[in-house]
Design an enzyme around this catalytic site. Structure first.
Site, mmCIF file in Angstrom:
data_model
loop_
_atom_site.group_PDB
_atom_site.id
_atom_site.type_symbol
_atom_site.label_atom_id
_atom_site.label_comp_id
_atom_site.label_asym_id
_atom_site.label_seq_id
_atom_site.Cartn_x
_atom_site.Cartn_y
_atom_site.Cartn_z
ATOM 1 N N ASP A 1 -4.656 -12.866 3.602
ATOM 2 C CA ASP A 1 -5.772 -12.241 4.137
ATOM 3 C C ASP A 1 -6.976 -12.711 3.434
ATOM 4 O O ASP A 1 -8.273 -12.226 3.883
ATOM 5 C CB ASP A 1 -5.457 -11.073 4.756
ATOM 6 C CG ASP A 1 -4.960 -10.030 3.718
ATOM 7 O OD1 ASP A 1 -4.617 -10.696 2.481
ATOM 8 O OD2 ASP A 1 -4.772 -8.662 3.990
ATOM 9 N N ASP B 1 -3.098 -10.615 -2.135
ATOM 10 C CA ASP B 1 -3.447 -10.003 -1.121
ATOM 11 C C ASP B 1 -4.970 -9.726 -1.098
ATOM 12 O O ASP B 1 -5.466 -9.487 -2.116
ATOM 13 C CB ASP B 1 -2.730 -8.802 -0.439
ATOM 14 C CG ASP B 1 -2.860 -8.473 0.886
ATOM 15 O OD1 ASP B 1 -2.035 -9.005 1.644
ATOM 16 O OD2 ASP B 1 -4.148 -7.805 1.147
ATOM 17 N N HIS C 1 0.772 -1.273 0.053
ATOM 18 C CA HIS C 1 0.115 0.053 -0.065
ATOM 19 C C HIS C 1 0.737 1.200 -0.097
ATOM 20 O O HIS C 1 0.252 2.320 -0.229
ATOM 21 C CB HIS C 1 -0.911 -0.080 1.209
ATOM 22 C CG HIS C 1 -2.016 -1.100 1.282
ATOM 23 N ND1 HIS C 1 -2.900 -1.343 0.266
ATOM 24 C CD2 HIS C 1 -2.200 -1.959 2.234
ATOM 25 C CE1 HIS C 1 -3.618 -2.313 0.407
ATOM 26 N NE2 HIS C 1 -3.265 -2.612 1.750
ATOM 27 N N HIS D 1 -6.234 -7.416 -0.074
ATOM 28 C CA HIS D 1 -6.381 -5.744 -0.288
ATOM 29 C C HIS D 1 -5.592 -5.534 -1.569
ATOM 30 O O HIS D 1 -4.536 -6.122 -1.973
ATOM 31 C CB HIS D 1 -5.948 -4.914 0.806
ATOM 32 C CG HIS D 1 -6.506 -5.289 2.214
ATOM 33 N ND1 HIS D 1 -5.995 -6.170 2.961
ATOM 34 C CD2 HIS D 1 -7.704 -4.792 2.446
ATOM 35 C CE1 HIS D 1 -7.052 -5.927 4.139
ATOM 36 N NE2 HIS D 1 -7.943 -5.363 3.876
#
Length: 310
Positions: free
Chosen positions: A247, A163, A126, A165
């Site tokens: 995740d 991931d 990120h 995200h």
């Protein structure tokens, strides 16, 4: 050649505070899973310190100076609105993350390892060029890709991210460069709000596969087979870096996808096939998210077993 695993004790010393999801226990769970007889053939090394020269391949000088200045001698300092927290051990931890990813590139290019897994924390995908986000300080996957160019002259480098995200930082670092590929499967309409299908980059070098909440194995494998893997093959990378977040595991408390350990094993093997075809098998995997300790441990184990050819 063997699979090489990088880790370092300093990565336990990033401590963003009580009840923060990105806890040192995450790395403890990963290492406990990998330090078992099933992984006896893996080679372990201490992650070296990265250099700020490496970090500057992706991040701005002003941001790097801010991170150094914000590093506390005691207590906590927030780098963003509140979820990316520095403690006294954070700066060394993130530089070990950078060092592991870049050393992993060196190892696979020099054929000193079959492939590499970086068991380091915190995550990085990120982090924007000039901004911390989502628990991430420096974007080690993107840094490693640019290090491959600067140090080894590789031109076409891909990062594939599974991931839950979307890796906005990696996407933005690659968006305007047709020789960098970013492919991501992630939960759509979820943090950080990026990763729509229409975000395709300057030369269709960005491939996003957003999934609705509740997506499981069948839809995941179909989308990878029909969309992301063909695009990766067409790009024909000289090096493949994996942003390996766990995740999207069905046990994860933060995500809403339903991936299994077998899915992580499968996608790793499929990515390795592409790397074998176009990149002389060169794969470097970097740990990203995963917040169920059980799911993180078992998902990572499946991923590394696949890297080891099992």
């Amino acid at each position: 050649m063997s699979t090489l695993i990088y880790t370092h004790e300093a990565c336990f010393n990033h401590k963003p505070g009580p009840h923060h999801p990105e806890s040192p226990e995450r790395l403890e769970a990963v290492l406990a899973a990998l330090k078992t007889p099933a992984f006896a053939d893996a080679v372990w090394r201490d992650a070296p310190l990265g250099t700020f020269e490496q970090v500057l391949h992706v991040h701005t000088p002003d941001y790097v100076e801010t991170v150094k200045e914000m590093a506390p001698e005691q207590g906590y300092r927030a780098l963003d609105a509140g979820d990316t927290i520095m403690s006294p051990g954070t700066l060394e931890a993130v530089m070990r993350c950078v060092g592991a990813a870049c050393a992993g590139v060196d190892d696979v290019v020099k054929k000193e390892a079959k492939n590499v897994f970086c068991a380091t924390r915190p995550c990085g995908h990120h982090a924007e060029a000039g901004e911390a986000m989502g628990f991430c300080v420096f974007n080690q996957a993107a840094i490693a890709a640019l290090h491959a160019r600067a140090q080894h002259g590789l031109q076409r480098v891909a990062v594939v991210d599974f991931d839950v995200h979307h890796g906005n930082g990696t996407q933005n670092s690659f968006y305007d460069d047709p020789d960098l590929f970013y492919g991501s499967c992630h939960q759509g309409q979820f943090y950080p709000g990026t990763g729509a299908k229409h975000e395709t980059g300057v030369a269709h070098n960005i491939v996003n596969v957003p999934f609705p909440r509740g997506t499981g194995s069948a839809a995941f494998r179909a989308a990878m087979t029909d969309v992301l893997l063909p695009a990766l093959r067409e790009f024909a990378p000289e090096l493949l870096i994996i942003s390996a977040g766990f995740d999207a595991h069905h046990l994860d408390p933060l995500g809403g996808l339903k991936f299994t350990d077998e899915d992580y094993h499968w996608i790793t093997r499929e990515l390795m096939k592409v790397a074998d075809e176009t990149a002389q098998g060169r794969v470097v995997s970097v740990l990203e998210g995963g917040y169920s300790l059980e799911g993180l441990a078992s998902g990572t184990a499946a991923h590394v077993q696949a890297l080891m050819g099992r």
